[in-house]
Design an enzyme around this catalytic site. Structure first.
Site, PDB file in Angstrom:
ATOM      1  N   LYS A 130       0.972  -1.267  -0.018  1.00 52.92           N
ATOM      2  CA  LYS A 130       0.112   0.002   0.041  1.00 52.92           C
ATOM      3  C   LYS A 130       0.794   1.157  -0.015  1.00 52.92           C
ATOM      4  CE  LYS A 130      -3.707  -2.431   2.153  1.00 52.92           C
ATOM      5  NZ  LYS A 130      -4.422  -2.852   3.360  1.00 52.92           N
ATOM      6  N   GLN A 162      -4.867  -1.417   9.466  1.00 53.60           N
ATOM      7  CA  GLN A 162      -4.729  -3.122   8.952  1.00 53.60           C
ATOM      8  C   GLN A 162      -5.224  -4.018   9.726  1.00 53.60           C
ATOM      9  OE1 GLN A 162      -3.472  -3.427   5.758  1.00 53.60           O
ATOM     10  NE2 GLN A 162      -3.838  -5.592   5.909  1.00 53.60           N
ATOM     11  N   ASP A 202     -10.931   2.522   3.478  1.00 48.91           N
ATOM     12  CA  ASP A 202     -11.389   0.979   3.403  1.00 48.91           C
ATOM     13  C   ASP A 202     -12.876   1.032   3.261  1.00 48.91           C
ATOM     14  OD1 ASP A 202      -9.397  -0.856   3.447  1.00 48.91           O
ATOM     15  OD2 ASP A 202      -8.901  -0.273   5.466  1.00 48.91           O
TER      16      ASP A 202
HETATM   17  N1  GUN Z   1      -6.844  -7.032   6.135  1.00 43.44           N
HETATM   18  C1  GUN Z   1      -7.062  -7.634   4.827  1.00 43.44           C
HETATM   19  N2  GUN Z   1      -7.684  -6.755   3.950  1.00 43.44           N
HETATM   20  C2  GUN Z   1      -7.803  -5.580   4.488  1.00 43.44           C
HETATM   21  C3  GUN Z   1      -8.046  -4.547   3.973  1.00 43.44           C
HETATM   22  O1  GUN Z   1      -8.670  -4.487   2.799  1.00 43.44           O
HETATM   23  N3  GUN Z   1      -8.087  -3.347   4.710  1.00 43.44           N
HETATM   24  C4  GUN Z   1      -7.664  -3.370   5.808  1.00 43.44           C
HETATM   25  N4  GUN Z   1      -7.528  -2.212   6.622  1.00 43.44           N
HETATM   26  N5  GUN Z   1      -7.349  -4.679   6.242  1.00 43.44           N
HETATM   27  C5  GUN Z   1      -7.316  -5.859   5.674  1.00 43.44           C
END
Ligand code: GUN
Length: 277
Positions: A52, A96, A119
């Site tokens: 990311k 996350q 998100d």
């Molecule tokens: N953990 C697995 N997929 C995601 C996601 O799309 N966003 C976040 N914040 N954590 C994750």
């Protein structure tokens, strides 16, 4: 022969589009900055977070990283979120998941300002999605809709079957397909006659979390098959929830693993980061 839906190429094109957009906005003095919070050092999470941050750097979105120790208390995390919510330089906040067991993810998600919830997990955004309002939309299902659009796969009037009802993928996927005027069925672990229901689908989205579970017995000839799963096999290769070799000869289009849905998740996160620029 099935069309291979190339998520890697589409994601790369989207990231280049966003890069130009961000450059234009910078001329007006407008900048995006994503705060990325990771609690503990789960190796898979570290890889995702790294990817990311890399995508942000490529596009020209700022990123601030908060790598907190696994013993961080829920209160400490809440205080950090409060500070980031109040900081005008921070335009997006991502925590996350998964979080350590002593921290309640639902409480944490609710603490993020809905206006910075890139998100799309906050109940305000989830609710807005369900009533068709403009909002942040969860990245994986949004990426699937973008793939369907870029491959001219119509959803209107289609039988769409989603396997999996998670808050992150299954439920928002169903909402988006419904918004696209599909006829949507959501299946889950308690569904009876799963194979028969899947076999009705014109568009089948597999988000089950079980390697290669979906074989030819679940797929109607000519269906579009979207594979959300990602699993590491014993031979260290990756596979999805769909048995690709078994299903591919049968369907009209299919996403591979890797290189299908996965790259689109980050591309849509980047799109969300640019949404209010
Ligand atoms: N953990 C697995 N997929 C995601 C996601 O799309 N966003 C976040 N914040 N954590 C994750």
């Amino acid at each position: 022969m099935a069309i291979l839906i190339d998520g890697k190429a589409v994601a790369a094109a989207i990231k280049d589009e966003l890069k130009s957009f961000v450059e234009e906005k910078a001329k007006e003095g407008k900048h995006a900055c994503l705060a990325v919070i990771q609690v503990g050092n789960d190796p898979a999470s570290s890889v995702y977070v790294g990817n990311k941050k890399k995508a942000c750097a490529y596009i020209g979105i700022g990123s601030e990283s908060f790598e907190l120790p696994g013993e961080t208390t829920e209160n400490e995390l809440m205080e950090l979120i409060d500070r980031l919510n109040a900081d005008d330089k921070i335009t997006g906040i991502l925590v996350q998941l998964p979080l350590p067991r002593h921290i309640d993810p639902d409480k944490v998600i609710r603490r993020i300002s809905p206006a910075k919830d890139v998100d799309g997990f906050h109940p305000m955004n989830v609710g807005a999605l369900s009533i068709g309002e403009d909002c942040f939309v969860s990245c994986t299902p949004q990426g699937i809709m973008e793939l369907l659009k870029r491959y001219d796969i119509e959803t209107e009037g289609k039988e769409c079957v989603v396997i999996g009802r998670s808050n992150i993928v299954g439920k928002p996927m169903a909402m988006l397909l419904l918004r696209g005027n599909g006829t949507v069925t959501v299946c889950h672990s308690k569904t009876r006659d799963l194979k028969e229901i899947c076999k009705r689908a014109d568009i089948l989205v597999a988000a089950v979390g079980r390697p290669k579970m979906i074989d030819h017995e679940y797929v109607k000839p000519g269906a579009v098959v979207i594979d959300v799963g990602i699993h590491r096999m014993e031979n260290s290769k990756l596979c999805g929830d769909v048995d690709f070799d078994d299903v591919m000869p049968l369907c009209s289009a299919i996403t591979p693993v890797p290189g299908g849905v996965g790259p689109m998740t980050i591309a849509m996160l980047m799109k969300n980061c640019c949404k209010n620029l």
